[in-house]
Enzyme design. Structure first.
Site, PDB file in Angstrom:
ATOM      1  N   GLY A  66      38.832  40.802  53.191  1.00  0.00           N
ATOM      2  CA  GLY A  66      38.793  40.975  51.748  1.00  0.00           C
ATOM      3  C   GLY A  66      39.196  39.767  50.925  1.00  0.00           C
ATOM      4  CG  LEU A  67      42.232  37.215  52.102  1.00  0.00           C
ATOM      5  CD1 LEU A  67      42.994  36.263  53.001  1.00  0.00           C
ATOM      6  CD2 LEU A  67      43.081  37.606  50.896  1.00  0.00           C
ATOM      7  N   GLY A  68      37.713  36.773  50.822  1.00  0.00           N
ATOM      8  CA  GLY A  68      36.535  36.155  50.221  1.00  0.00           C
ATOM      9  C   GLY A  68      36.196  36.835  48.908  1.00  0.00           C
ATOM     10  NE  ARG A  69      34.573  42.956  45.595  1.00  0.00           N
ATOM     11  CZ  ARG A  69      33.394  43.202  45.112  1.00  0.00           C
ATOM     12  NH1 ARG A  69      32.321  42.866  45.777  1.00  0.00           N
ATOM     13  NH2 ARG A  69      33.258  43.816  43.967  1.00  0.00           N
ATOM     14  CG  ASN A 117      27.307  31.615  55.041  1.00  0.00           C
ATOM     15  OD1 ASN A 117      27.797  32.612  55.562  1.00  0.00           O
ATOM     16  ND2 ASN A 117      28.018  30.737  54.353  1.00  0.00           N
ATOM     17  CE1 TYR A 174      29.569  34.072  47.276  1.00  0.00           C
ATOM     18  CE2 TYR A 174      27.764  33.132  48.522  1.00  0.00           C
ATOM     19  CZ  TYR A 174      29.067  33.067  48.071  1.00  0.00           C
ATOM     20  OH  TYR A 174      29.861  32.008  48.416  1.00  0.00           O
ATOM     21  CD  GLU A 228      23.463  25.296  44.432  1.00  0.00           C
ATOM     22  OE1 GLU A 228      22.944  24.955  43.364  1.00  0.00           O
ATOM     23  OE2 GLU A 228      24.678  25.123  44.674  1.00  0.00           O
ATOM     24  CB  ALA A 264      36.249  27.912  52.609  1.00  0.00           C
ATOM     25  CB  VAL A 265      38.332  33.050  53.731  1.00  0.00           C
ATOM     26  CG1 VAL A 265      39.459  33.806  54.425  1.00  0.00           C
ATOM     27  CG2 VAL A 265      38.159  33.527  52.295  1.00  0.00           C
TER      28      VAL A 265
END
Length: 156
Positions: A88-91, A117, A124, A112, A79-80
């Site tokens: 870009g923080l999720g990446r 979402n 992903y 999952e 999570a961000v």
């Protein structure tokens, strides 16, 4: 324009028991059906690989948890914080979870994700995860309903 993060100036470190209250608050702010404090505490007690990302002011920006299963990693949660999403923080956290798993000598990573979402699903897919299945009624949804999970795999 999206900011360019100087990742060397961010604090990226293993999640500690003392981080859990803050992690739960972030979790509750971004997910309609968040993990409980007990879920995080149990994950740490079980030795799962959990990391937090903080800015220079030590504000929690995000986190992830990975469970090792023989030769596979299972990305349990990532999570961000809302105010830093889309930057870009999720990446970055996904990169770090993959690096952690490779460092453990694992061969692939599973996760999952809810079909609803779409932002996570797109991230992903762009990263190279492939859909390999579906878990029927995996997630709670509103009004006593359940939502399927899309199961994805990334070869490390």
């Amino acid at each position: 324009m999206k900011p360019v993060w100087d990742l060397a100036r961010l604090n990226y470190e293993p999640m500690q028991e003392s981080d859990i209250d803050e992690v739960v608050a972030l979790e509750e702010s971004v997910y309609p059906y968040p993990w409980s404090r007990g879920n995080f505490a149990d994950s740490l007690a079980s030795g799962y690989h959990a990391w937090v990302l903080r800015n220079q002011s030590m504000q929690l920006m995000g986190y992830f948890l990975v469970m090792q299963m023989v030769d596979e990693a299972h990305l349990l949660n990532v999570a961000v914080a809302q105010e830093w999403q889309g930057q870009g923080l999720g990446r970055f956290l996904l990169n770090q979870s993959v690096a952690c798993s490779r460092g453990l000598g694992l061969e692939s990573m599973l996760l999952e994700v809810r079909p609803s979402n779409t932002r996570a699903l797109e991230l992903y897919e762009r990263y190279g995860f492939e859909q390999i299945g579906r878990r029927k009624g995996y997630y709670p949804a509103g009004g006593q309903q359940r939502e399927d999970a899309i199961v994805m795999r990334y070869m490390l």
